[in-house]
Scaffold this active site. Structure first.
Site: not given
Length: 240
Positions: A69-71
């Protein structure tokens, strides 16, 4: 000839990207691949259509899940989101390779076994792209700089092109796990990837895990495509 041990190890190091926009298509691919694949990436395409619940389903079936999700948000939000992911028993989770974000992710992970991966430079980007972002250095220098910061703050690994894997090994003393997307079998279409390597090249360069999506799910026979990739990875793992 590839030994069974090399093949088993290679299978564990292949992460199949479920780059779909609905759960049913993703679920069908998992069924089609069967026991031949044990590790899957769930990304933004599935996030808003039940990605977390689907991750639970995969884990219950004995699969490992990489939540990509590549926060990238304020620190408290990242910390809480990572803590929620840890409760799902996720294996790998991505955050942007910014120092404050990575620190928050490490704090949110707590004592869980989930591995935090810092994203360095997307494999769909090249020197021109990072120049537009305001960086005057090379792609390789930016990747290495972000990896060093990741190591300093306690992140477990980085997402980086296999083209930078050898340099990362040298500059981080083999202390970071390297997960490499942008992998294409020899002669395969690049699609939107700009910095690519074959499975054999990536493993030999020092990548720990390879992420492949379209070369598998867009193949006429996804299971055969995955098996061919695993064989190539296993060949790279064999000593010369």
């Amino acid at each position: 000839m590839t030994g069974s041990h090399d093949s088993d190890l290679a299978r564990e190091k292949l992460i199949v990207a479920l780059d779909y926009w609905n759960i049913e298509d993703a679920r069908k691919l998992v069924r089609d691949l069967g026991d031949g694949v044990s590790f899957y990436k769930v990304g933004l395409g599935l996030q808003l259509v039940g990605g977390n619940e689907f991750a639970r389903e995969l884990i219950a079936e004995g699969k490992r899940v990489f939540l990509d999700y590549k926060y990238y948000d304020i620190e408290e939000t990242v910390q809480r989101a990572v803590a929620q992911a840890a409760e799902l028993k996720i294996a790998f989770l991505t955050v942007h390779g910014v120092t404050s974000i990575m620190k928050a992710a490490v704090a949110g992970r707590g004592n869980s076994d989930m591995k935090i991966l810092g994203v360095t430079v997307l494999t769909s980007m090249d020197a021109e792209d990072i120049k537009e972002m305001g960086f005057e250095c090379s792609v390789e220098d930016l990747v290495v700089a972000r990896a060093r910061r990741a190591l300093e703050v306690g992140v477990d690994g980085v997402v980086a092109s296999a083209l930078e894997a050898a340099e990362l090994r040298k500059h981080t003393n083999n202390k970071l796990m390297i997960v490499s997307p942008g992998i294409r079998p020899s002669g395969g279409a690049r699609h939107d990837q700009k910095r690519v390597a074959t499975p054999f090249e990536a493993m030999r360069a020092g990548a720990d895990y390879l992420v492949l999506g379209r070369p598998i799910y867009a193949a006429d026979n996804p299971k055969a495509a995955a098996q061919a990739i695993i064989r190539e990875m296993a060949d790279a793992l064999r000593p010369d």
